[in-house]
Design a protein around this motif. Structure first.
Motif, PDB file in Angstrom:
ATOM      1  N   ALA A 174      19.130  -9.595  51.643  1.00  0.00           N
ATOM      2  CA  ALA A 174      19.115  -8.347  50.872  1.00  0.00           C
ATOM      3  C   ALA A 174      18.024  -8.406  49.817  1.00  0.00           C
ATOM      4  O   ALA A 174      17.785  -9.445  49.206  1.00  0.00           O
ATOM      5  CB  ALA A 174      20.468  -8.122  50.202  1.00  0.00           C
ATOM      6  N   VAL A 175      17.360  -7.274  49.618  1.00  0.00           N
ATOM      7  CA  VAL A 175      16.349  -7.119  48.571  1.00  0.00           C
ATOM      8  C   VAL A 175      16.667  -5.844  47.806  1.00  0.00           C
ATOM      9  O   VAL A 175      16.980  -4.816  48.415  1.00  0.00           O
ATOM     10  CB  VAL A 175      14.924  -7.039  49.167  1.00  0.00           C
ATOM     11  N   ARG A 176      16.620  -5.930  46.497  1.00  0.00           N
ATOM     12  CA  ARG A 176      16.906  -4.743  45.687  1.00  0.00           C
ATOM     13  C   ARG A 176      15.927  -3.621  46.032  1.00  0.00           C
ATOM     14  O   ARG A 176      14.736  -3.885  46.261  1.00  0.00           O
ATOM     15  CB  ARG A 176      16.813  -5.074  44.200  1.00  0.00           C
ATOM     16  N   PRO A 177      16.407  -2.375  46.063  1.00  0.00           N
ATOM     17  CA  PRO A 177      15.542  -1.248  46.463  1.00  0.00           C
ATOM     18  C   PRO A 177      14.228  -1.180  45.706  1.00  0.00           C
ATOM     19  O   PRO A 177      13.170  -0.910  46.301  1.00  0.00           O
ATOM     20  CB  PRO A 177      16.421  -0.024  46.182  1.00  0.00           C
ATOM     21  N   GLU A 178      14.249  -1.435  44.416  1.00  0.00           N
ATOM     22  CA  GLU A 178      13.019  -1.309  43.619  1.00  0.00           C
ATOM     23  C   GLU A 178      12.022  -2.439  43.884  1.00  0.00           C
ATOM     24  O   GLU A 178      10.866  -2.377  43.428  1.00  0.00           O
ATOM     25  CB  GLU A 178      13.366  -1.273  42.128  1.00  0.00           C
ATOM     26  N   HIS A 179      12.434  -3.459  44.637  1.00  0.00           N
ATOM     27  CA  HIS A 179      11.544  -4.580  44.947  1.00  0.00           C
ATOM     28  C   HIS A 179      11.147  -4.622  46.417  1.00  0.00           C
ATOM     29  O   HIS A 179      10.496  -5.587  46.849  1.00  0.00           O
ATOM     30  CB  HIS A 179      12.211  -5.897  44.561  1.00  0.00           C
ATOM     31  N   ARG A 180      11.525  -3.620  47.188  1.00  0.00           N
ATOM     32  CA  ARG A 180      11.233  -3.633  48.616  1.00  0.00           C
ATOM     33  C   ARG A 180       9.755  -3.320  48.889  1.00  0.00           C
ATOM     34  O   ARG A 180       9.043  -2.830  48.037  1.00  0.00           O
ATOM     35  CB  ARG A 180      12.149  -2.656  49.352  1.00  0.00           C
ATOM     36  N   ARG A 181       9.326  -3.628  50.098  1.00  0.00           N
ATOM     37  CA  ARG A 181       7.947  -3.426  50.557  1.00  0.00           C
ATOM     38  C   ARG A 181       6.958  -4.303  49.798  1.00  0.00           C
ATOM     39  O   ARG A 181       5.795  -3.944  49.621  1.00  0.00           O
ATOM     40  CB  ARG A 181       7.540  -1.946  50.468  1.00  0.00           C
ATOM     41  N   ARG A 182       7.431  -5.462  49.360  1.00  0.00           N
ATOM     42  CA  ARG A 182       6.569  -6.430  48.681  1.00  0.00           C
ATOM     43  C   ARG A 182       6.577  -7.775  49.403  1.00  0.00           C
ATOM     44  O   ARG A 182       6.073  -8.756  48.876  1.00  0.00           O
ATOM     45  CB  ARG A 182       7.033  -6.626  47.233  1.00  0.00           C
ATOM     46  N   GLY A 183       7.160  -7.811  50.583  1.00  0.00           N
ATOM     47  CA  GLY A 183       7.176  -9.038  51.361  1.00  0.00           C
ATOM     48  C   GLY A 183       8.231 -10.045  50.967  1.00  0.00           C
ATOM     49  O   GLY A 183       8.206 -11.199  51.419  1.00  0.00           O
ATOM     50  N   LEU A 184       9.213  -9.633  50.155  1.00  0.00           N
ATOM     51  CA  LEU A 184      10.210 -10.587  49.687  1.00  0.00           C
ATOM     52  C   LEU A 184      11.190 -11.009  50.784  1.00  0.00           C
ATOM     53  O   LEU A 184      11.659 -12.153  50.795  1.00  0.00           O
ATOM     54  CB  LEU A 184      10.976 -10.020  48.490  1.00  0.00           C
TER      55      LEU A 184
END
Length: 242
Positions: A174-184
């Motif tokens: 899971a990745v927080r919505p505000e941190h998505r699309r950053r390759g995490l």
């Protein structure tokens, strides 16, 4: 057991319910309703009794623990066909999707954007289980075994890594919505690789609902391919889809 059943057994070993029983080779599981896998009967191998009788035992176990009876079968297997012939139907009401793709792929090579912790933090629980106060069942399922707790940028993303034999089992990415699309998400997957390899893993396995196109695209980009599928079944009178 064939290759699909062997892989399913390993995945079940990586995701242990707090209450388990057996009907022959079938594994009955109860975890207070936390996830479909931990609250269904894994119907692989020989139940040791006719399938109809085994399904009755599934129902007895589920009702004893306050759960609707659910059976997990390898897609298009002999057992699945027998379950269907017994009158059970696909569990169309299962929120995460009743048809699941089991993917296998390589271990990641590591990442300096994520790390594997030896114990879950409050932020990890919030991301992986949507709570900072996990129930006993959640704590049992998610912390039993050889487990690593992956985090990206401390609070931006999380993943559960479990090693069973030579397999790294990935879940709860899971990745927080505000941190998505950053390759995490990819960083978390990569970070699990060296941790798992140090514990004897040589390959990775994970399960994704066939309707989760974003996740399937992510894993395809990381070199994963479908090994097989499984499906959840319920008795018609307990199917809550209508």
């Amino acid at each position: 057991m064939d290759a699909m059943e062997t892989l399913e057994t390993a995945c079940a070993d990586a995701w242990r319910a707090p209450v388990e029983d057996k009907v022959g080779d079938w594994r009955l599981r109860a975890a207070g309703g936390f996830t479909g896998r931990a609250n269904s009967a894994l119907a692989i191998g020989d139940p040791g009794v006719p399938v109809a009788e085994a399904l009755d035992r599934v129902c007895e176990f589920a009702h004893l623990h306050g759960l609707p009876p659910v059976v997990q079968t390898v897609f298009d297997s002999k057992t699945e066909r027998a379950v269907e012939e017994a009158g059970w139907v696909p569990n169309a009401s299962h929120a995460a999707g009743h048809l699941v793709s089991v993917l296998v792929g390589p271990l990641g090579a590591g990442s300096d954007r994520a790390e594997i912790l030896t114990s879950p933090t409050e932020s990890w629980w919030e991301l992986a289980a949507d709570t900072t106060e996990p129930s006993p069942a959640q704590r049992h399922v998610l912390t039993t075994g050889e487990i690593g707790y992956g985090v990206a940028e401390i609070t931006a993303g999380a993943v559960r890594a479990a090693v069973v034999g030579d397999l790294l089992h990935i879940s709860r990415l899971a990745v927080r919505p505000e941190h998505r699309r950053r390759g995490l998400a990819s960083a978390l997957m990569a970070a699990c690789g060296p941790w798992a390899a140090a514990r004897g893993a040589t390959r990775c396995v994970l399960q994704v609902a066939t309707g989760n196109e974003a996740a399937l695209a992510l894993y395809e980009g990381l070199g994963f391919v479908e090994h097989h599928r499984y499906r959840y079944w319920v008795r018609p009178c307990e199917d809550r889809s209508s």
